[in-house]
Structures are given as C-alpha cells and as structure tokens.
Design an enzyme around this catalytic site. Sequence first.
Site, PDB file in Angstrom:
ATOM      1  N   ARG A 171      22.615  89.524  10.143  1.00 35.12           N
ATOM      2  CA  ARG A 171      22.155  88.974  11.419  1.00 35.12           C
ATOM      3  C   ARG A 171      23.318  89.009  12.406  1.00 35.12           C
ATOM      4  NH1 ARG A 171      21.858  83.319  13.397  1.00 35.12           N
ATOM      5  NH2 ARG A 171      20.521  83.369  15.234  1.00 35.12           N
ATOM      6  N   ASN A 260      18.914  82.305  20.236  1.00 34.42           N
ATOM      7  CA  ASN A 260      19.476  81.432  19.206  1.00 34.42           C
ATOM      8  C   ASN A 260      19.632  80.001  19.728  1.00 34.42           C
ATOM      9  OD1 ASN A 260      20.986  81.026  16.594  1.00 34.42           O
ATOM     10  ND2 ASN A 260      22.559  80.386  18.055  1.00 34.42           N
ATOM     11  N   GLU A 261      18.968  79.072  19.072  1.00 34.89           N
ATOM     12  CA  GLU A 261      19.165  77.641  19.291  1.00 34.89           C
ATOM     13  C   GLU A 261      19.024  77.182  20.744  1.00 34.89           C
ATOM     14  OE1 GLU A 261      22.748  76.290  17.409  1.00 34.89           O
ATOM     15  OE2 GLU A 261      22.064  76.867  15.424  1.00 34.89           O
ATOM     16  N   TYR A 404      21.964  72.804   9.153  1.00 34.97           N
ATOM     17  CA  TYR A 404      23.275  72.468   8.596  1.00 34.97           C
ATOM     18  C   TYR A 404      23.342  71.079   7.978  1.00 34.97           C
ATOM     19  CZ  TYR A 404      25.238  76.628  10.782  1.00 34.97           C
ATOM     20  OH  TYR A 404      25.520  77.925  11.114  1.00 34.97           O
ATOM     21  N   GLU A 504      34.806  79.284  16.825  1.00 35.72           N
ATOM     22  CA  GLU A 504      33.788  78.244  16.679  1.00 35.72           C
ATOM     23  C   GLU A 504      33.630  77.514  18.021  1.00 35.72           C
ATOM     24  OE1 GLU A 504      31.417  77.716  14.753  1.00 35.72           O
ATOM     25  OE2 GLU A 504      30.898  75.739  15.440  1.00 35.72           O
ATOM     26  N   TRP A 505      33.215  78.276  19.015  1.00 37.79           N
ATOM     27  CA  TRP A 505      32.890  77.764  20.340  1.00 37.79           C
ATOM     28  C   TRP A 505      33.958  76.792  20.854  1.00 37.79           C
ATOM     29  CZ3 TRP A 505      29.773  81.262  21.943  1.00 37.79           C
ATOM     30  CH2 TRP A 505      28.863  81.822  21.066  1.00 37.79           C
TER      31      TRP A 505
HETATM   32  C1  BGC Z   1      25.504  78.496  15.954  1.00 42.14           C
HETATM   33  C2  BGC Z   1      26.726  79.251  15.526  1.00 42.14           C
HETATM   34  C3  BGC Z   1      27.823  78.268  15.139  1.00 42.14           C
HETATM   35  C4  BGC Z   1      27.332  77.476  13.964  1.00 42.14           C
HETATM   36  C5  BGC Z   1      28.344  76.458  13.433  1.00 42.14           C
HETATM   37  C6  BGC Z   1      25.185  77.314  15.098  1.00 42.14           C
HETATM   38  O1  BGC Z   1      24.807  76.265  15.913  1.00 42.14           O
HETATM   39  O2  BGC Z   1      24.405  79.342  16.101  1.00 42.14           O
HETATM   40  O3  BGC Z   1      27.105  80.088  16.574  1.00 42.14           O
HETATM   41  O4  BGC Z   1      29.038  78.868  14.889  1.00 42.14           O
HETATM   42  O5  BGC Z   1      26.184  76.759  14.323  1.00 42.14           O
HETATM   43  O6  BGC Z   1      28.619  75.491  14.393  1.00 42.14           O
END
Ligand code: BGC
Length: 584
Positions: A171, A260-261, A404, A504-505
């Site tokens: 993906r 995405n999200e 998560y 990580e953003w």
């Molecule tokens: C996102 C990813 C991010 C991951 C961990 C998801 O919300 O799609 O881009 O790295 O979570 O935070």
Amino acid sequence: MDGFEGPQGYSERFGLTHVNFEDANRQRTPKQSAYFFSGVIENNGFGTPARHLKEVAEITVTPRTSKLVASQVPSEAKVVWDTLSRQSRFQRHKYHYGTFPQDFLWGVSSSAYQIEGAWRADGKGMSIWDKFSHTPGKVLHNDNGDIACDSYNKLEIDIGLLKQLKVTHYRMSISWPRVLPDGTTNNINEAGVDYYHRVIDALLAANIQPQVTLYHWDLPQALEDQGGWLSDMVVDRFREYADFLFSRFGHKVKFWITINEPYIIALLGYGYGSFAPGNHDPGSLHYVAGHNVIKAHAEAWHVYNDKYRAEQKGRISITLNSDWAEPRNPYKQEDIDAAKRYMDFFLGWFANPIFVGDYNEPMKRIIRERSLANGLDKSRLPEFTPAEIERIRGTHDFFGLNHYTSVLAFMVISDRTWLESGSNWLKIAPLGFRKLLKYIKDEYGDPPILVTENGVSENGPVDLNDEHRSYFYENYINEMLKANMTDGANVIGYTAWSLMDNLEWASGYGERFGLFYVNHTNADRPRTPKTSVPFYTTIVRCNGFPNPADGPHDCTNPLFSTSGPISDALLIVSKKRSKKRRDD
Ligand code: BGC
C-alpha cells in the site's frame, strides 16, 4: 454456584455453575470456568504449556455467526458491548489457532510524503506538508520530508525489502503535487508520472500488487492557497486528479483508496491545527473540511465506477481510521452510551454517510443542540442535500480500516495497564481490534474489510530487537483471526504500518513505526531489518497461526513451535512465584 448476593440479590453471580433462578428446578449448568478450574485441579497447577493450550483451544470454539441482512443494520451493533466487552479476562486473552482464507491479502504500507523525499526533484510542486514542516516549531526537532527515506531514489532497495517480507500487496500513495504541481490537470509533471510507473512496474514484476492511495495528506499548496479542504472547489479538483490517475495507471492498479483518514485531515489539519495546513479552529471548520472530503471521495468513486470500472476491473474505496471505545464498566449503561457516542463521532462521522447514508442521528442532534446553545442560528455540522446523500451513499467496494489503539469510555482515557508504545496516543490494546471489526460488520452491513494500516512505534535509542512490535503484530493479528473465524467478520486483507521508519508527521523521525530501521543520519539512508521482519514474514507465510498440535508446518519458525502467549505468561508468572517462594 450462583447464589443470593446480599443487597445485590441474584444480579451478581459468583458461581462456577450457572443457576437458572427462573426455573422452578433451579437448573444448574457448569460455566466454562468450571471446566477450566477442574483442569487446574486435575493438573495440580497449569501443566505443560502445550497441554494447557490444547485444552483452551478445545473449549474456545464458538460457531460462526450468520450474516446479517441489511434491514438489521445498524441495530445490532451494541451486541459487541453486550457480549465481547463482558468476556472474562481469561476468554479475552485466549490464543486462537487457525489460518485465514486462502485468498487473504497480506501487505505492508507507507505514504508518499513520509518516505519519498525528493521534495523539489524533477518538477514536483509544493505540498501543504512541505510548507508546514518548513515552518519552525511545527514538527518535532523541525524535521521535514525533504529527503525522508529517499525512496524516490531507492526503488530497487525498497522492492527488495518487500520481497524479503513475502507480502503479496504494497500500500503506497501518490503525491498529488508530484504529478500535478499546482493541483490541476492544466500542468502535468510527466517526470512524476514516470516515477510512479517505475514503482508500479517494479512491484508487478516482483509479483506484488500495488494498493494505491490517491491522497495521504499532501495537498498541493496551490490548492490550499485557494481554501484547501475548506472550499468546495477541492471537490472538483480531486475528481479531476482521480480521473487523471485512473487514466494513467488504471490498467496496472486494481486496488484504489481515495483518501486516507478523513478524520485526521479534518480534525488535526483544520480543527486543532497540529497537522498541515495548521488551521486552528476547533469549533466548526473541521466539520466543513470533513464535509468536502466526503464529497470529494464520492466523486472519485463515481468517476471510477462510471468511466473505468468495466474495463479496468479494479476495486476502490476509502480508508477510515478508528480507535475502539471500550466502556469502562461494561455493565453500566452510562459507560456503554459514552462508548457508542465516541464511535459515532469518530468512525461514524465518515462511515455513516458512505455506508449508511447521511451523518448519524446522534451527531446531528448533539452538534445542533450545542450550536444553538452557543447562540448560533444553525448547526456547526453542515447538511447534505437529499441528492448529495444519495450520491455519497454506497460509494465503497470494501471497508478500508486503519486501527491502532483503544480508549476506555466514560471520560475518554486509556487503561493504565495497557502497554505503552513510542507514541503517546498509542497504547497496545489488541482486545479492541476484534471488537471494532465485529462492530463494523454489524453496524455497516457486513462489508469486506481491508485493514489498510495497523502497527506500533518506538522512540529513543535504536534497538533492532523490537520484541514489542512482534508482540503487537502477533496479538493484533490473532484478534483479527478471532473476528474472522469466530465472529464471521469478512476481513479480506491486512496491511502492516509501516515498511520502514519514516517521517512520522509532526513527530518527525523520533517515532519509528518501521519493520525496517532507517538510519536517517546516514546520507545513504540504509535500511536494516528489525527482528519483527522474520516474525511478520512467518505470519504471512503461514497465513495466520496454524496449530502446532496439527503437526509440523513448513511455514513456521521456532517462534511458533512452542507455546502461545497465554502459556508463556503463565509460565513467567509461575517462575516469578517460585522465585518468590525461594526468597521467602
Ligand atoms: C497514518 C500514517 C501514520 C500512522 C502512525 C496513520 O494515522 O495514516 O501516515 O504514520 O497512522 O501515526
């Protein structure tokens, strides 16, 4: 056996044996705990792990539930709290042996801004994340994605990593400004288009199917300058962008994910402002952004459906993220209501319009009441017209899910006993995964569910022995197996987040989600497998967890030839106990 419990009467049941107090004969039926307890007595303890597990496996099998008919949706969703949340700790932690259906899709995921780098290469335009990460103080340590994992220049290496993992799917996302630098089809950057052709061709040559996300948060800055997701012009631009991608790549790509999200795009980007573009207005603008995201998704789905599906024969949907809300006390209605509200405002915000039609009633009612109480003349949640409701309803081919962690609902908190990860929002709580999958089955009409992300992070000093990640994958995937085999959730595939450590953003390179470690201080960005790589690969090769008691399996490695986690835990506990005794 169950008996009269003082002021609680017969409502609190302590018995190993159930007593039917409505039956004149007070019929007794042993509960599962009775069998378990008699086993403990017979073994004078917990016996050998293997033996213990076999007994557990025999007790656990429950029949697969039948498929729901559409008319029962969404009324059955609360079943999850009524049943699974009231499971005993023992039942909850039971290990489940078995394998997934033969055609199950195993993958791993990444996203363009988080790995590609090459932020100005070959004519790429600026994205909102380029601008945000270059604004001092927005990202931890002022990290940015200028180079990231340099995947733009490391295609062969990355394909090698995927082969090593033995995944069948990858993906990835396409950077909108890399192919359309100003966000419109007036300017096409052919060098960017070529890059994605190279990626997709290399994947196909390695027999790995691409699952392509059109939008993983890197909006062209040029579109943000015209209002971004707050303006409905973005709906048309997104439709054109999607149309463009289908026309160029659709003959090779059979799995598309529009967006995405949306929850994160809207709430963190336009509400809290902690993510790009950093718009801080937690009152109402995130609802406006979310509204446009939903419409844009629906338009992209329709373009594919009307113009490309017949010939290209692919599947297209959206990926929603959701935590699971566990009632703090599953016997307390107030806590169950809080959990339901949490789910309605999180998953339901986007799932309802797409899978059921329109925003859910509790969301509409609560936001409206609060808006009026604040002196506004209408709700902060925008309304869809009846025509829009119909256009959006049903724009899915599967349910793309990122999951998560879980929260305890009452006041929203997480359980202190849940293990920590490298991200403060992510507590390791496998128990929520099974429930969420069952909830989606019940609430949204039993869709095929593609898990598009699931994973865990670490921070601090580098340690390639990432046992916590193996633990996470083993236990989350095992819960997914229970959802599939026991609860009948139609899970069609699983995608681990993430292939390698990446940006990580807003947390920069400090939180590491990768199966492969990337040394970001080395100009070559070398990738090194962590110990979770062979671990995840084994699960993929085995298509789950074949029961060791069924004899040797070619796919297994030593990790699976011994006992599962319950018996390990018991072993550890009993070792500790005996040590304590010696100390005494
Ligand atoms: C996102 C990813 C991010 C991951 C961990 C998801 O919300 O799609 O881009 O790295 O979570 O935070």
